[in-house]
Design a protein around this motif. Sequence first.
Motif, mmCIF file in Angstrom:
data_model
loop_
_atom_site.group_PDB
_atom_site.id
_atom_site.type_symbol
_atom_site.label_atom_id
_atom_site.label_comp_id
_atom_site.label_asym_id
_atom_site.label_seq_id
_atom_site.Cartn_x
_atom_site.Cartn_y
_atom_site.Cartn_z
ATOM 1 N N ALA A 44 0.845 -1.203 0.000
ATOM 2 C CA ALA A 44 0.000 0.000 0.000
ATOM 3 C C ALA A 44 0.877 1.249 0.000
ATOM 4 N N LEU A 45 1.888 1.232 0.845
ATOM 5 C CA LEU A 45 2.775 2.389 0.923
ATOM 6 C C LEU A 45 3.580 2.543 -0.361
ATOM 7 N N PHE A 46 4.051 1.399 -0.879
ATOM 8 C CA PHE A 46 4.818 1.393 -2.126
ATOM 9 C C PHE A 46 4.025 2.092 -3.235
ATOM 10 N N PHE A 47 2.773 1.663 -3.404
ATOM 11 C CA PHE A 47 1.962 2.252 -4.469
ATOM 12 C C PHE A 47 1.608 3.708 -4.161
ATOM 13 N N ALA A 48 1.345 3.993 -2.904
ATOM 14 C CA ALA A 48 1.000 5.367 -2.526
ATOM 15 C C ALA A 48 2.177 6.300 -2.829
ATOM 16 N N VAL A 49 3.380 5.848 -2.494
ATOM 17 C CA VAL A 49 4.580 6.689 -2.711
ATOM 18 C C VAL A 49 4.802 6.918 -4.204
ATOM 19 N N ILE A 50 4.689 5.844 -4.978
ATOM 20 C CA ILE A 50 4.911 5.989 -6.432
ATOM 21 C C ILE A 50 3.844 6.901 -7.033
ATOM 22 N N ILE A 68 -7.042 -0.960 2.468
ATOM 23 C CA ILE A 68 -6.006 -1.474 3.370
ATOM 24 C C ILE A 68 -6.495 -1.409 4.824
ATOM 25 N N GLY A 69 -7.182 -0.333 5.149
ATOM 26 C CA GLY A 69 -7.683 -0.168 6.519
ATOM 27 C C GLY A 69 -8.630 -1.286 6.910
ATOM 28 N N PHE A 70 -9.543 -1.635 6.000
ATOM 29 C CA PHE A 70 -10.478 -2.718 6.317
ATOM 30 C C PHE A 70 -9.751 -4.062 6.385
ATOM 31 N N GLY A 71 -8.741 -4.222 5.524
ATOM 32 C CA GLY A 71 -7.937 -5.448 5.593
ATOM 33 C C GLY A 71 -7.260 -5.583 6.944
ATOM 34 N N LEU A 72 -6.690 -4.476 7.400
ATOM 35 C CA LEU A 72 -6.016 -4.481 8.705
ATOM 36 C C LEU A 72 -7.020 -4.719 9.834
ATOM 37 N N LEU A 73 -8.197 -4.118 9.689
ATOM 38 C CA LEU A 73 -9.216 -4.300 10.725
ATOM 39 C C LEU A 73 -9.602 -5.773 10.826
ATOM 40 N N LEU A 96 4.914 -2.446 15.794
ATOM 41 C CA LEU A 96 6.071 -3.106 15.175
ATOM 42 C C LEU A 96 5.713 -3.625 13.788
ATOM 43 N N LEU A 97 4.525 -4.250 13.710
ATOM 44 C CA LEU A 97 4.094 -4.828 12.433
ATOM 45 C C LEU A 97 3.921 -3.735 11.374
ATOM 46 N N SER A 98 3.236 -2.665 11.752
ATOM 47 C CA SER A 98 2.984 -1.603 10.773
ATOM 48 C C SER A 98 4.278 -0.860 10.443
ATOM 49 N N ALA A 99 5.139 -0.701 11.449
ATOM 50 C CA ALA A 99 6.405 -0.007 11.188
ATOM 51 C C ALA A 99 7.271 -0.831 10.239
ATOM 52 N N ALA A 100 7.280 -2.151 10.447
ATOM 53 C CA ALA A 100 8.071 -3.015 9.555
ATOM 54 C C ALA A 100 7.540 -2.911 8.132
ATOM 55 N N VAL A 134 0.786 8.042 7.596
ATOM 56 C CA VAL A 134 -0.661 7.806 7.429
ATOM 57 C C VAL A 134 -0.984 6.333 7.616
ATOM 58 N N ILE A 135 -0.169 5.488 7.009
ATOM 59 C CA ILE A 135 -0.491 4.057 7.039
ATOM 60 C C ILE A 135 -0.255 3.458 8.433
ATOM 61 N N VAL A 136 0.750 3.977 9.138
ATOM 62 C CA VAL A 136 0.969 3.520 10.520
ATOM 63 C C VAL A 136 -0.209 3.959 11.401
ATOM 64 N N VAL A 137 -0.671 5.185 11.171
ATOM 65 C CA VAL A 137 -1.827 5.663 11.954
ATOM 66 C C VAL A 137 -3.057 4.801 11.661
ATOM 67 N N ILE A 138 -3.255 4.430 10.393
ATOM 68 C CA ILE A 138 -4.403 3.563 10.043
ATOM 69 C C ILE A 138 -4.289 2.236 10.795
ATOM 70 N N ALA A 139 -3.071 1.682 10.807
ATOM 71 C CA ALA A 139 -2.865 0.405 11.509
ATOM 72 C C ALA A 139 -3.166 0.558 12.999
ATOM 73 N N LEU A 140 -2.736 1.676 13.567
ATOM 74 C CA LEU A 140 -2.962 1.883 14.998
ATOM 75 C C LEU A 140 -4.447 2.119 15.290
ATOM 76 N N VAL A 141 -5.136 2.757 14.345
ATOM 77 C CA VAL A 141 -6.589 2.917 14.529
ATOM 78 C C VAL A 141 -7.262 1.540 14.479
ATOM 79 N N ALA A 142 -6.809 0.703 13.525
ATOM 80 C CA ALA A 142 -7.370 -0.654 13.441
ATOM 81 C C ALA A 142 -7.085 -1.436 14.725
ATOM 82 N N ALA A 143 -5.982 -1.095 15.401
ATOM 83 C CA ALA A 143 -5.626 -1.782 16.651
ATOM 84 C C ALA A 143 -6.606 -1.458 17.768
#
Lengths: 230, 417
Positions: free
Chosen positions: B44-50, B292-297, B334-338, B393-402
């Motif tokens: 997700a981040l890869f595509f977002a960055v590109i 991605i957010g729903f996937g993480l949720l 850790l997971l989202s940061a990795a 943004v993506i780390v925050v989404i992961a933490l919200v899903a947490a």
Amino acid sequence: MSAATHPLLRVDRVVKTYESTAGPVHAVQSLSFDLERGAFAALVGPSGCGKTTLLNAIGGLDRVTSGQIWIDGTEITALNDRDTIEFRLHRIGFVFQAYNLVPVLNAWENVAFVLELQGVGMKARRDRAYELLAAVGLTGKELQRPSQLSGGQQQRVAVARALASRPSLILADEPTANLDSKSTETLLDIMHELNRQEGTTFLFSTHDQRVIDRAEQLFRLDDGKLVASN
Amino acid sequence: MVHSGAARTNAAVNEARLALRLAWRNLGRNRRRSLITGAAIAFALFFAVILRSLQLGVYNHMVATVVGSMSGYVQVSDTAYWPSQNLDYALYEDPAWLEELRANPDVATAYPRLQGFALLSAGERSGVAQWIGLSPEEAAAPLWQARLASGSWTAAPGSLWLGKRLAEQLRVTVGDSVVALGQGYQGSMAGASWVVAGTLNLGNPELEKRSAVVELSEAQAFAGAYGLWSYVQVTPRRIELSEDPTGELAAQHPLAGAHFLGWQTRMPELIQAIQADSTGGRIILFVLYVVIGFGLLGTMIMLANERQREFAMQLAMGMGRGILAGTVFIEVLLLSAAGAVSGGILGRIAVLILDRYPLRLQGEVAAAMEQQGWEPILPPSLDPSITLTHAGVIVVIALVAAAWPLRTVFKTSPVHR
């Protein structure tokens, strides 16, 4: 209540009532008994008679509707949530039916789990864990994870864990329910031996006859009431 | 329960270490799921960055080619010059003021120009061109030197340099004559015959089709605008000065009857085009993040359900809910940061490759872009803040899903072990 002159456990007119859609369920009804220090006792009775509910209340895991429970001179039914957790951490050991070891910790780390929460240093908790694992016959298994141990071995780790912080009371909820006969006998031998050697008080909730046979004191429950004790 | 301060401190340190250890080991307890979750975050981040780098890169390219090198980030002109760009609203030359402006450390370059429109013809072929009179200093600058596609920069009178597409249109090469006819200063007729001294690559197809460059004095003579400048093209060293040049620069270098205009003011249609396109890009990113957010949720719900019994047991043993929640939080962090680090690195590498070998559009899309005035390539922006922002943004989404497993921790009763 003085710890020196009173029983280790006093259950005094405890009532536990659940609300359900079908109306109130009286799981424990004005139940009272004392348990002496160093006892090896069991709550017995048919399924649904209130054994586990009472054990949960004694362990501070569940609130009573009315009545008092004293352990070692402390009325745990009067403690707030924070102090109940602290009390449980330092004074009560638990052995569960499903072992409930932390799967990502190895055997000695599981035994030392409570000590770690108590703030005990690394060396002291490792020494204590190894000592207890030896006492329950698991020398050489210290570094194995729960998934690498048999059910009987896992339950022995759980017993060692319950003993780690030298609690006043160990509550064991159907500890032999998932074990075969040989493992059950071995586990009961170990617990009985620890009871004698360390003077640790054990209170079981069980309907396993092998446990009942070993218990030195029985509290028979039926429909939430104490119907007999010896 | 009374415990000493030291014991409490030791317990807190032990709990933090325990939480970290449990979180770290929990990552390995269902490796496949951890890998899939981390990979989802990374991709997700890869595509977002590109996506975002290409989008912002294209805008930068548009601005750099259309604005930066031709009309200039900042123009100093008569207050009536824009938007008509009428030659009659020219400035009187003021060399002293220009020197003072050039001496400003915030000003990279400042070049006066005279500019207008004319009909150019060579033989039977003709075309409309915007002629630009460059000062000798500007023509000698590396930017213009590098633009020479053919011919040379010469000081010979009557020399003309054509955008290469305009030269193709007129079918002229170096040495050919071109006749120019247009309106001069204050209604005079402007006419000249110039000799093609070179052709120019302007990095923008539209500019190459309509640009003709002569020397400033040649332009002044052509238009009869002696001693006049249409504007002074200023390139500031700090980009924010081009966003609001009327503030600092204008205050430091006032010129009677003139004002400083940034390109954003002069070219609102370019800003609008960028904003419209950027909104589309943001919507695509939003959809990507929602997916991605729903996937993480979903992953978090599975995690919570699997561990509920374990949570209950740990609570029963005397573990505080805070430390248990901390364990889950650290695990997700850790997971989202990795995933974010992996995706960020991969995205950055891809962006660097795209910078070296920019994508070149083909066919109708390319033609449409050329019609709008820019080269049909997709150069990425190298701004590292794109990677950092989207990783955040993506780390925050992961933490919200947490929040789901955290809610489970706080709702689980130790009785239900």
